[in-house]
Design a protein around this motif. Structure first.
Motif, PDB file in Angstrom:
ATOM      1  N   LYS A  24       0.807  -1.222   0.000  1.00 11.04           N
ATOM      2  CA  LYS A  24       0.000   0.000   0.000  1.00 11.04           C
ATOM      3  C   LYS A  24       0.842   1.274   0.000  1.00 11.04           C
ATOM      4  O   LYS A  24       0.310   2.370  -0.167  1.00 11.04           O
ATOM      5  N   PHE A  25       2.151   1.135   0.206  1.00 10.56           N
ATOM      6  CA  PHE A  25       2.988   2.333   0.261  1.00 10.56           C
ATOM      7  C   PHE A  25       4.423   2.009  -0.125  1.00 10.56           C
ATOM      8  O   PHE A  25       4.841   0.846  -0.141  1.00 10.56           O
ATOM      9  N   LEU A  26       5.162   3.063  -0.417  1.00  5.70           N
ATOM     10  CA  LEU A  26       6.591   2.968  -0.754  1.00  5.70           C
ATOM     11  C   LEU A  26       7.292   4.197  -0.188  1.00  5.70           C
ATOM     12  O   LEU A  26       6.708   5.280  -0.133  1.00  5.70           O
ATOM     13  N   ILE A  27       8.542   4.041   0.227  1.00  4.14           N
ATOM     14  CA  ILE A  27       9.341   5.166   0.727  1.00  4.14           C
ATOM     15  C   ILE A  27      10.651   5.221  -0.049  1.00  4.14           C
ATOM     16  O   ILE A  27      11.378   4.221  -0.127  1.00  4.14           O
ATOM     17  N   ASP A  28      10.969   6.388  -0.608  1.00  2.68           N
ATOM     18  CA  ASP A  28      12.246   6.619  -1.272  1.00  2.68           C
ATOM     19  C   ASP A  28      13.030   7.680  -0.509  1.00  2.68           C
ATOM     20  O   ASP A  28      12.459   8.685  -0.070  1.00  2.68           O
ATOM     21  N   PHE A  29      14.335   7.445  -0.367  1.00  5.31           N
ATOM     22  CA  PHE A  29      15.239   8.404   0.271  1.00  5.31           C
ATOM     23  C   PHE A  29      16.152   9.012  -0.783  1.00  5.31           C
ATOM     24  O   PHE A  29      16.695   8.298  -1.633  1.00  5.31           O
ATOM     25  N   TYR A  30      16.336  10.332  -0.705  1.00 10.21           N
ATOM     26  CA  TYR A  30      17.291  11.045  -1.552  1.00 10.21           C
ATOM     27  C   TYR A  30      18.181  11.915  -0.659  1.00 10.21           C
ATOM     28  O   TYR A  30      17.685  12.560   0.262  1.00 10.21           O
ATOM     29  N   GLY A  31      19.473  11.928  -0.967  1.00 10.39           N
ATOM     30  CA  GLY A  31      20.361  12.823  -0.233  1.00 10.39           C
ATOM     31  C   GLY A  31      21.700  12.189   0.082  1.00 10.39           C
ATOM     32  O   GLY A  31      21.908  10.985  -0.134  1.00 10.39           O
ATOM     33  N   LYS A  32      22.594  13.002   0.612  1.00  8.98           N
ATOM     34  CA  LYS A  32      23.926  12.536   0.989  1.00  8.98           C
ATOM     35  C   LYS A  32      23.855  11.803   2.321  1.00  8.98           C
ATOM     36  O   LYS A  32      23.310  12.317   3.294  1.00  8.98           O
ATOM     37  N   ILE A  33      24.404  10.594   2.352  1.00  9.00           N
ATOM     38  CA  ILE A  33      24.421   9.802   3.584  1.00  9.00           C
ATOM     39  C   ILE A  33      25.684  10.147   4.373  1.00  9.00           C
ATOM     40  O   ILE A  33      26.787  10.139   3.828  1.00  9.00           O
ATOM     41  N   ASP A  34      25.517  10.436   5.641  1.00  9.64           N
ATOM     42  CA  ASP A  34      26.664  10.687   6.505  1.00  9.64           C
ATOM     43  C   ASP A  34      27.561   9.442   6.529  1.00  9.64           C
ATOM     44  O   ASP A  34      27.075   8.317   6.631  1.00  9.64           O
ATOM     45  N   ASP A  35      28.869   9.662   6.425  1.00 11.49           N
ATOM     46  CA  ASP A  35      29.819   8.549   6.327  1.00 11.49           C
ATOM     47  C   ASP A  35      29.672   7.563   7.482  1.00 11.49           C
ATOM     48  O   ASP A  35      29.730   6.340   7.289  1.00 11.49           O
ATOM     49  N   SER A  36      29.484   8.078   8.697  1.00 14.78           N
ATOM     50  CA  SER A  36      29.417   7.213   9.871  1.00 14.78           C
ATOM     51  C   SER A  36      28.112   6.432   9.950  1.00 14.78           C
ATOM     52  O   SER A  36      27.991   5.507  10.759  1.00 14.78           O
ATOM     53  N   TYR A  37      27.157   6.792   9.122  1.00 11.60           N
ATOM     54  CA  TYR A  37      25.819   6.183   9.169  1.00 11.60           C
ATOM     55  C   TYR A  37      25.526   5.309   7.952  1.00 11.60           C
ATOM     56  O   TYR A  37      24.557   4.561   7.934  1.00 11.60           O
ATOM     57  N   GLU A  38      26.397   5.375   6.948  1.00  5.82           N
ATOM     58  CA  GLU A  38      26.091   4.761   5.655  1.00  5.82           C
ATOM     59  C   GLU A  38      25.857   3.264   5.728  1.00  5.82           C
ATOM     60  O   GLU A  38      24.865   2.752   5.211  1.00  5.82           O
ATOM     61  N   SER A  39      26.759   2.529   6.368  1.00  3.53           N
ATOM     62  CA  SER A  39      26.612   1.074   6.384  1.00  3.53           C
ATOM     63  C   SER A  39      25.358   0.647   7.138  1.00  3.53           C
ATOM     64  O   SER A  39      24.608  -0.228   6.690  1.00  3.53           O
ATOM     65  N   SER A  40      25.106   1.286   8.273  1.00  4.90           N
ATOM     66  CA  SER A  40      23.913   0.959   9.065  1.00  4.90           C
ATOM     67  C   SER A  40      22.643   1.259   8.286  1.00  4.90           C
ATOM     68  O   SER A  40      21.715   0.440   8.237  1.00  4.90           O
ATOM     69  N   PHE A  41      22.602   2.441   7.667  1.00  3.06           N
ATOM     70  CA  PHE A  41      21.415   2.842   6.914  1.00  3.06           C
ATOM     71  C   PHE A  41      21.139   1.884   5.758  1.00  3.06           C
ATOM     72  O   PHE A  41      20.017   1.396   5.583  1.00  3.06           O
ATOM     73  N   LYS A  42      22.159   1.609   4.961  1.00  4.88           N
ATOM     74  CA  LYS A  42      21.956   0.767   3.779  1.00  4.88           C
ATOM     75  C   LYS A  42      21.588  -0.669   4.158  1.00  4.88           C
ATOM     76  O   LYS A  42      20.782  -1.314   3.479  1.00  4.88           O
ATOM     77  N   GLU A  43      22.174  -1.169   5.240  1.00  6.10           N
ATOM     78  CA  GLU A  43      21.815  -2.521   5.698  1.00  6.10           C
ATOM     79  C   GLU A  43      20.346  -2.596   6.075  1.00  6.10           C
ATOM     80  O   GLU A  43      19.653  -3.564   5.727  1.00  6.10           O
ATOM     81  N   ARG A  44      19.840  -1.586   6.756  1.00  4.85           N
ATOM     82  CA  ARG A  44      18.437  -1.585   7.169  1.00  4.85           C
ATOM     83  C   ARG A  44      17.513  -1.426   5.963  1.00  4.85           C
ATOM     84  O   ARG A  44      16.477  -2.091   5.875  1.00  4.85           O
ATOM     85  N   VAL A  45      17.881  -0.533   5.044  1.00  9.85           N
ATOM     86  CA  VAL A  45      17.057  -0.323   3.848  1.00  9.85           C
ATOM     87  C   VAL A  45      16.944  -1.615   3.029  1.00  9.85           C
ATOM     88  O   VAL A  45      15.868  -1.959   2.524  1.00  9.85           O
ATOM     89  N   ASP A  46      18.051  -2.342   2.924  1.00 10.11           N
ATOM     90  CA  ASP A  46      18.051  -3.583   2.143  1.00 10.11           C
ATOM     91  C   ASP A  46      17.090  -4.628   2.713  1.00 10.11           C
ATOM     92  O   ASP A  46      16.643  -5.533   1.987  1.00 10.11           O
ATOM     93  N   LEU A  47      16.772  -4.523   3.989  1.00  6.23           N
ATOM     94  CA  LEU A  47      15.889  -5.504   4.629  1.00  6.23           C
ATOM     95  C   LEU A  47      14.404  -5.155   4.505  1.00  6.23           C
ATOM     96  O   LEU A  47      13.553  -5.966   4.865  1.00  6.23           O
TER      97      LEU A  47
END
Length: 350
Positions: A200-223
Motif C-alpha cells: 500500500k505504500f513505498l518510501i524513497d530516500f534522496y540525499g547525501k548519507i553521513d559517512d558514519s551512518y552509511e553502512s547501518s542505513f543501507k543494511e536496514r534499507v536492504d531488509l
C-alpha cells in the motif's frame, strides 16, 4: 564607503554543486547579490583543512577591502573567534551576521557565546520571528527576520496526481543522518509492513548519507522491500521538481539541534508535496497544520506510523494540501526575500 562590494565568509563549496543546506543557501545568496551588481569576494571555509591558506585570504581581504560589507553566513562556531577579535580591535566595518540554523539563542543561554560579542555585527539576520524576539531579549540589536529562500522559476503540474491512488508514495529529501529522524522512518515502515500494508505504500530516500551512518542505513534499507535509497535528486533542473512532485507526502521527523528553516520546506512547497513533520524547533513557524503539513510529536515513532497509516487510508485530502503547498511557495522565492529594500537597509546597496 562603497556599498557595491562584499566579503562573503562561510561554507560555499565554490565551483562545485551545493552539498548541504549552508552551501546551498550561500551559493544562492551570492548569485542573487551578483545579479544585483554587488561584487562578492568569497572566503570559502568548506573543507578548509585542505586549503588552510584561506585564512591568509581572509585577513588580506578584511584589511585591504575594509570598506566592503562583511557578510558572515555560516554557523556561529565558525566565526565567533573572528568576531571576538574584530570587536577587541574596534574594527569599524558594516558587518552582517546571516545566521545559519535555528539554535543561536540556546547557545547564548548555555554560555557558549556571549551576546555582547555577537552584537558586534551591525545586523543579525535570522530565519524565524521567534529567533528575532529571543535574540533581541538577550541584548542583540538590529535583529531582523529573513526567511530561507530559493529561486523559483518553475512549478510542476500537480493536477494529474490529484486523484485516488492504490499506493501512497512517501519521500525523504535531505541529509541522511539519524538526527533527521531516519531511524524513525525505517521503524515506522516496518510497523506498517507488519500490519499487512506492504503493497500500500513505498518510501524513497534522496540525499547525501553521513559517512558514519552509511553502512547501518543501507543494511536496514536492504531488509525492507518497499523502502529504497535513490541517491541524489537534482533540483537544479525542472526534471528534479517533476520527479519530486510524483510523491504524495514528504517525511521529516527531525530532531536535529540546529534546525532552522529547512530548505526542503521550499522544495516541498514548489513540488506540491505536503509533509509529515515533527513538532520541533521552528517548524510550526513555516508549516501550517492540515494545510501544508501534518505534525507529530518529536521522537514518537508510534505517532509517525499512525499518521502515515491515516494518509494511506485516505483520511486527508492530499490533493487540496498539494495546492496549498504551491500557493505558499512564492513567499520564499528569492526575489521576494532578498529584495532591494532589504539590501539597502542592511547596507549592501546604496
Amino acid at each position: 564607503m562603497s556599498k557595491s562590494e562584499a566579503i562573503i565568509i562561510g561554507w560555499i563549496n565554490k565551483g562545485k554543486p551545493a552539498d548541504c543546506g549552508e552551501t546551498m543557501k550561500n551559493q544562492l545568496m551570492i548569485r542573487k547579490l551578483e545579479e544585483l551588481g554587488i561584487r562578492c569576494r568569497q572566503i570559502d571555509f568548506k573543507n578548509w583543512k585542505r586549503h588552510p591558506w584561506v585564512f591568509f585570504q581572509l585577513v588580506w581581504d578584511i584589511v585591504v577591502h575594509r570598506d566592503n560589507t562583511l557578510v558572515l553566513s555560516t554557523s556561529a562556531s565558525n566565526i565567533y573567534l573572528m568576531i571576538e577579535i574584530l570587536k577587541k580591535l574596534n574594527w569599524k566595518v558594516n558587518c552582517i551576521h546571516w545566521v545559519i540554523g535555528g539554535n543561536l539563542q540556546e547557545c547564548i543561554n548555555d554560555g557558549k557565546y556571549q551576546a555582547d560579542v555577537l552584537d558586534y555585527a551591525t545586523w543579525t539576520l535570522v530565519e524565524s520571528s521567534v529567533m528575532v524576539d529571543k535574540l533581541t531579549a538577550q541584548g542583540l540589536h538590529n535583529v531582523i527576520q529573513v526567511p530561507n529562500f530559493k529561486p523559483i522559476k518553475y512549478y510542476p503540474n500537480i493536477t494529474t496526481k490529484i486523484k485516488e491512488k492504490k499506493k501512497l508514495y512517501f519521500v525523504f529529501l535531505g541529509r541522511i543522518i539519524p538526527e533527521k529522524g531516519i531511524d524513525y522512518i525505517l521503524e515506522a515502515a516496518c510497523q506498517l509492513n507488519k500490519m499487512g500494508l506492504q503493497n500500500k505504500f513505498l518510501i524513497d530516500f534522496y540525499g547525501k548519507i553521513d559517512d558514519s551512518y552509511e553502512s547501518s542505513f543501507k543494511e536496514r534499507v536492504d531488509l525492507i522491500p518497499n523502502v529504497n535509497y535513490q541517491g541524489f535528486l537534482n533540483l537544479g533542473e525542472n526534471e528534479g521538481y517533476d520527479k519530486l512532485s510524483t510523491y504524495d507526502m514528504m517525511l521529516f521527523p527531525t530532531y536535529w539541534k540546529g534546525e532552522g528553516f529547512a530548505g526542503v520546506f521550499i522544495d516541498s512547497f514548489v513540488s506540491g508535496v505536503p509533509m509529515i513533520v515533527s513538532d520541533w524547533a521552528h517548524n510550526r513557524q513555516f508549516l501550517k497544520e492540515s494545510e501544508t503539513a501534518l505534525f507529530v510529536p518529536v521522537h514518537d515513532v508510534t505517532a509517525l506510523y499512525e499518521k502515515m497509516y491515516e494518509c494511506i487510508e485516505g483520511r486527508y485530502d492530499l490533493g487540496k494540501m498539494a495546492k496549498c503547498c504551491q500557493r505558499e511557495a512564492e513567499r520564499y522565492n528569492v526575489d521576494n526575500v532578498m529584495t532591494k529594500d532589504l539590501l539597502k537597509k542592511v547596507g549592501l546597496l546604496e
